[in-house]
Design a protein around this motif. Sequence first.
Motif, PDB file in Angstrom:
ATOM      1  N   MET A   1       0.843  -1.175   0.000  1.00  0.00           N
ATOM      2  CA  MET A   1       0.000   0.000   0.000  1.00  0.00           C
ATOM      3  C   MET A   1       0.892   1.244   0.000  1.00  0.00           C
ATOM      4  SD  MET A   1      -3.465   0.298   1.309  1.00  0.00           S
ATOM      5  CE  MET A   1      -4.444   1.625   0.792  1.00  0.00           C
ATOM      6  N   ARG A   2       0.421   2.266  -0.635  1.00  0.00           N
ATOM      7  CA  ARG A   2       1.186   3.514  -0.727  1.00  0.00           C
ATOM      8  C   ARG A   2       0.424   4.632  -0.031  1.00  0.00           C
ATOM      9  NH1 ARG A   2       5.102   3.371  -4.819  1.00  0.00           N
ATOM     10  NH2 ARG A   2       5.136   1.396  -5.884  1.00  0.00           N
ATOM     11  N   TYR A   3       1.158   5.439   0.713  1.00  0.00           N
ATOM     12  CA  TYR A   3       0.581   6.574   1.428  1.00  0.00           C
ATOM     13  C   TYR A   3       1.282   7.833   0.939  1.00  0.00           C
ATOM     14  CZ  TYR A   3      -1.088   2.818   4.371  1.00  0.00           C
ATOM     15  OH  TYR A   3      -1.682   1.672   4.814  1.00  0.00           O
ATOM     16  N   LYS A   4       0.526   8.718   0.328  1.00  0.00           N
ATOM     17  CA  LYS A   4       1.093   9.945  -0.237  1.00  0.00           C
ATOM     18  C   LYS A   4       1.242  11.023   0.831  1.00  0.00           C
ATOM     19  CE  LYS A   4      -0.294   9.324  -4.968  1.00  0.00           C
ATOM     20  NZ  LYS A   4       0.989   8.874  -5.380  1.00  0.00           N
ATOM     21  N   TYR A   5       2.107  11.989   0.534  1.00  0.00           N
ATOM     22  CA  TYR A   5       2.235  13.161   1.391  1.00  0.00           C
ATOM     23  C   TYR A   5       0.906  13.896   1.419  1.00  0.00           C
ATOM     24  CZ  TYR A   5       7.338  13.003   1.756  1.00  0.00           C
ATOM     25  OH  TYR A   5       8.616  12.657   2.044  1.00  0.00           O
ATOM     26  N   LYS A   6       0.570  14.463   2.555  1.00  0.00           N
ATOM     27  CA  LYS A   6      -0.652  15.254   2.672  1.00  0.00           C
ATOM     28  C   LYS A   6      -0.504  16.516   1.828  1.00  0.00           C
ATOM     29  CE  LYS A   6      -1.695  17.079   6.725  1.00  0.00           C
ATOM     30  NZ  LYS A   6      -2.286  17.331   8.050  1.00  0.00           N
ATOM     31  N   ASP A   7      -1.573  16.843   1.110  1.00  0.00           N
ATOM     32  CA  ASP A   7      -1.563  18.003   0.233  1.00  0.00           C
ATOM     33  C   ASP A   7      -1.827  19.263   1.053  1.00  0.00           C
ATOM     34  OD1 ASP A   7      -1.478  19.563  -2.006  1.00  0.00           O
ATOM     35  OD2 ASP A   7      -3.488  19.034  -2.698  1.00  0.00           O
ATOM     36  N   THR A   8      -0.775  20.046   1.294  1.00  0.00           N
ATOM     37  CA  THR A   8      -0.918  21.291   2.046  1.00  0.00           C
ATOM     38  C   THR A   8      -0.142  22.402   1.343  1.00  0.00           C
ATOM     39  OG1 THR A   8       1.046  20.914   3.405  1.00  0.00           O
ATOM     40  CG2 THR A   8      -1.026  20.047   4.250  1.00  0.00           C
ATOM     41  N   ASN A   9      -0.400  23.624   1.757  1.00  0.00           N
ATOM     42  CA  ASN A   9       0.338  24.772   1.217  1.00  0.00           C
ATOM     43  C   ASN A   9       1.770  24.821   1.740  1.00  0.00           C
ATOM     44  OD1 ASN A   9      -1.704  25.744  -0.398  1.00  0.00           O
ATOM     45  ND2 ASN A   9      -2.589  26.984   1.236  1.00  0.00           N
ATOM     46  N   LYS A  10       2.045  24.027   2.758  1.00  0.00           N
ATOM     47  CA  LYS A  10       3.387  23.993   3.353  1.00  0.00           C
ATOM     48  C   LYS A  10       4.445  23.654   2.301  1.00  0.00           C
ATOM     49  CE  LYS A  10       5.798  20.815   6.354  1.00  0.00           C
ATOM     50  NZ  LYS A  10       5.641  19.732   7.303  1.00  0.00           N
ATOM     51  N   TRP A  11       4.112  22.754   1.380  1.00  0.00           N
ATOM     52  CA  TRP A  11       5.097  22.341   0.372  1.00  0.00           C
ATOM     53  C   TRP A  11       5.375  23.464  -0.614  1.00  0.00           C
ATOM     54  CZ3 TRP A  11       6.721  19.050   3.293  1.00  0.00           C
ATOM     55  CH2 TRP A  11       5.952  18.054   3.862  1.00  0.00           C
ATOM     56  N   LYS A  12       4.338  24.237  -0.974  1.00  0.00           N
ATOM     57  CA  LYS A  12       4.555  25.373  -1.875  1.00  0.00           C
ATOM     58  C   LYS A  12       5.421  26.426  -1.189  1.00  0.00           C
ATOM     59  CE  LYS A  12       0.372  24.795  -4.551  1.00  0.00           C
ATOM     60  NZ  LYS A  12      -0.952  25.294  -4.877  1.00  0.00           N
ATOM     61  N   LYS A  13       5.168  26.665   0.091  1.00  0.00           N
ATOM     62  CA  LYS A  13       5.974  27.644   0.835  1.00  0.00           C
ATOM     63  C   LYS A  13       7.436  27.222   0.866  1.00  0.00           C
ATOM     64  CE  LYS A  13       2.288  29.212   3.895  1.00  0.00           C
ATOM     65  NZ  LYS A  13       1.749  29.166   5.252  1.00  0.00           N
ATOM     66  N   LYS A  14       7.665  25.921   1.108  1.00  0.00           N
ATOM     67  CA  LYS A  14       9.048  25.437   1.138  1.00  0.00           C
ATOM     68  C   LYS A  14       9.695  25.515  -0.239  1.00  0.00           C
ATOM     69  CE  LYS A  14       9.186  22.597   5.197  1.00  0.00           C
ATOM     70  NZ  LYS A  14      10.117  21.657   5.770  1.00  0.00           N
ATOM     71  N   GLY A  15       8.911  25.294  -1.290  1.00  0.00           N
ATOM     72  CA  GLY A  15       9.431  25.428  -2.652  1.00  0.00           C
ATOM     73  C   GLY A  15       9.844  26.856  -2.948  1.00  0.00           C
ATOM     74  N   PHE A  16       8.978  27.813  -2.587  1.00  0.00           N
ATOM     75  CA  PHE A  16       9.320  29.221  -2.793  1.00  0.00           C
ATOM     76  C   PHE A  16      10.487  29.643  -1.909  1.00  0.00           C
ATOM     77  CE2 PHE A  16       4.848  29.594  -4.437  1.00  0.00           C
ATOM     78  CZ  PHE A  16       5.216  29.918  -5.735  1.00  0.00           C
TER      79      PHE A  16
END
Length: 169
Positions: A1-16
């Motif tokens: 079974m695969r569990y994906k990362y939770k979709d949050t704005n946190k990842w966009k902030k870290k990308g920027f």
Amino acid sequence: MRYKYKDTNKWKKKGFQSFGNIAIVIFSNILTLTSMDTGPLLIGFVQTLTIVFTIMGVIRAVHYFKRSAKDYIMVDDQGVLIDRGPFRKQKEIPLEQIRKLVEREEVLIVDQKAKAYGLINDVKREKSLAFEHHNSKETLIEYENLTTQDVHRLKQEMGERIGGSAEVL
């Protein structure tokens, strides 16, 4: 079974934030090269470092922007595989090494001296799951990277896979 990362704005902030770090590196490079009278060897070294840090920053930024589409945890018959980021190897835990899966709430106190000075401690509560291995090691799973439904499904699946040989708390 695969569990994906939770979709949050946190990842966009870290990308920027990674792109911001790239801008700082390039700006520092420009300042260094314009303010110093250097030889070609130092210029080459600074340019090489700038290129390396820029490439690493772009890779990190792309990784963060695509993170919610990536698998955080993969569980199969052999074990558990945990993603740890763009420049770190995935953590692999064979099922036979897992002693238990525990859920805990940790309190991290940032400044212990604050109490002595009558200040309020900066306390951060952090929920996590931890795989405890037979050799007394632990592998943490960051709770905030999974949805509550995925945490429940993961605990249920681990209970089924490791059943009598380990505990799921």
